[in-house]
Design an enzyme around this catalytic site. Structure first.
Site, mmCIF file in Angstrom:
data_model
loop_
_atom_site.group_PDB
_atom_site.id
_atom_site.type_symbol
_atom_site.label_atom_id
_atom_site.label_comp_id
_atom_site.label_asym_id
_atom_site.label_seq_id
_atom_site.Cartn_x
_atom_site.Cartn_y
_atom_site.Cartn_z
ATOM 1 N N SER A 1 -7.345 -0.077 -9.780
ATOM 2 C CA SER A 1 -7.470 -1.579 -10.471
ATOM 3 C C SER A 1 -8.755 -2.098 -10.483
ATOM 4 O O SER A 1 -9.381 -1.801 -9.581
ATOM 5 C CB SER A 1 -6.106 -2.528 -9.774
ATOM 6 O OG SER A 1 -6.386 -3.798 -10.339
ATOM 7 N N TYR B 1 -4.546 -6.302 -1.451
ATOM 8 C CA TYR B 1 -4.189 -5.661 -2.634
ATOM 9 C C TYR B 1 -5.714 -4.957 -3.079
ATOM 10 O O TYR B 1 -5.537 -3.554 -3.365
ATOM 11 C CB TYR B 1 -3.758 -6.464 -3.882
ATOM 12 C CG TYR B 1 -3.505 -5.540 -5.164
ATOM 13 C CD1 TYR B 1 -2.447 -4.790 -5.107
ATOM 14 C CD2 TYR B 1 -4.306 -5.848 -6.141
ATOM 15 C CE1 TYR B 1 -2.182 -4.004 -6.015
ATOM 16 C CE2 TYR B 1 -4.135 -5.037 -7.292
ATOM 17 C CZ TYR B 1 -2.792 -4.152 -7.268
ATOM 18 O OH TYR B 1 -2.736 -3.491 -8.516
#
Length: 323
Positions: A165, A191
């Site tokens: 990501s 994350y």
């Protein structure tokens, strides 16, 4: 020193998974897609099945997985993916899955991911996002190595796709406190660390396994509205809105989001070249670790491709899973 030319493909940010697979015959290809019961995973599995691949959906919720498999079967003329339960945060289910796998494997799409709104831990005490997004996929790929090597012999190579990501640009790997035992917990940083780990896995897996015919690349699917955002806090949602407003990303459809995974899985440009980070169906350019995300929304930070860090992370991950 000459900078290597980035690998390019004919596809763009608006390409769909179906467009990437146009004219591609995957009959005889055995593929695993983690997180195949929703979002990008579902579309990735549907596209691969439509091209003739024998797909296994690896999911936590088999009821949801079965519903997706039925929908895919209806859209592909009766070809139904297999559905198997696996929780990436539960090593027992990973071991059970690996032990039950028979025969070659040609494609492993490490697509599943989790986002938490606060600190959650596995029974081992590991921070849940790192444990699920990185360690679980690391254990799965390692356990399936021999099957992938067999698949590589079958078809002149096997591939692993590691889904990362743009969030990786927020954090490298904090080896001194991987699981937030001392620093204040920030779910966005946690994350981000896990997404950097996804990229570093591809770097070291390719170094170790390319001689076995196994190539691993990392992809950024781009901004896609999926169930991944369901646990966002108000702060996380505000951060996402601010990033969109700053032009860091524009939302894609699920079909467009899955396209870069499919490029890494089937494009001839990446058949024998791994350790790359793909964005919008192209190899991304590298930026310094202090680069601003808003100015480089399609770049990859040096810390996500650093071979020394990748090797260290592999060793640390192996040691953690050995306990």
């Amino acid at each position: 020193m000459t900078t290597p030319k980035l690998i390019s493909t004919p596809f763009t940010s608006s390409s769909t998974a179906a467009e990437v697979l146009r004219g591609v015959d995957l009959t005889g290809v055995r593929a695993i897609v983690t997180g195949g019961s929703s979002g990008i995973g579902t579309e990735t599995a549907r596209a691969l099945t439509s091209a003739g691949a024998e797909v296994t959906l690896v999911v936590r919720n088999t009821t949801a997985g079965d519903a997706v498999a039925e929908t895919i079967a209806k859209s592909t003329g009766g070809i139904r993916p297999r559905v198997v339960r696996l929780d990436l945060a539960d090593r027992t289910t990973i071991t059970r899955f690996v032990d039950a796998w028979n025969g070659p494997l040609h494609l492993l799409i490490n697509n599943a991911g989790v986002v938490t709104g606060g600190l959650e831990r596995t029974p081992e005490g590991w921070e849940l996002q790192f444990a699920t997004n990185h360690l679980g996929h690391f254990a799965l790929a390692s356990g399936l190595h021999d099957a992938l090597a067999m698949g590589a012999t079958d078809r002149d190579g096997a591939r692993i796709v590691s889904v990362s990501s743009t969030a990786h640009m927020r954090s490298g790997i904090d080896f001194d406190d991987l699981h937030f035992e001392r620093r204040n917990y920030d779910p966005q940083i946690a994350y981000a660390q896990s997404k950097t780990a996804n990229s570093l896995f591809a770097v070291e897996a390719t170094r170790r396994w390319a001689s076995d015919g196994i190539i691993t690349n990392t992809v950024n699917p781009g901004g896609v509205a999926t169930g991944l955002q369901r646990n966002f806090t108000a702060r996380q949602k505000a951060s996402l809105d601010a990033a969109e407003a700053a032009g860091v990303f524009t939302y894609k459809t699920v079909e467009q989001g899955a396209a870069t995974s499919i490029v890494a899985a089937v494009a001839p440009e990446f058949a024998h070249s791994g350790g790359h980070y793909l964005d919008d169906a192209q190899e991304a350019y590298t930026v310094p670790d202090d680069a601003d995300l808003a100015q480089h929304p399609h770049g990859v930070k040096e810390w996500a491709l650093d071979p020394t860090t990748a090797k260290r992370l592999w060793t640390v991950s192996t040691d953690l899973l050995r306990v």
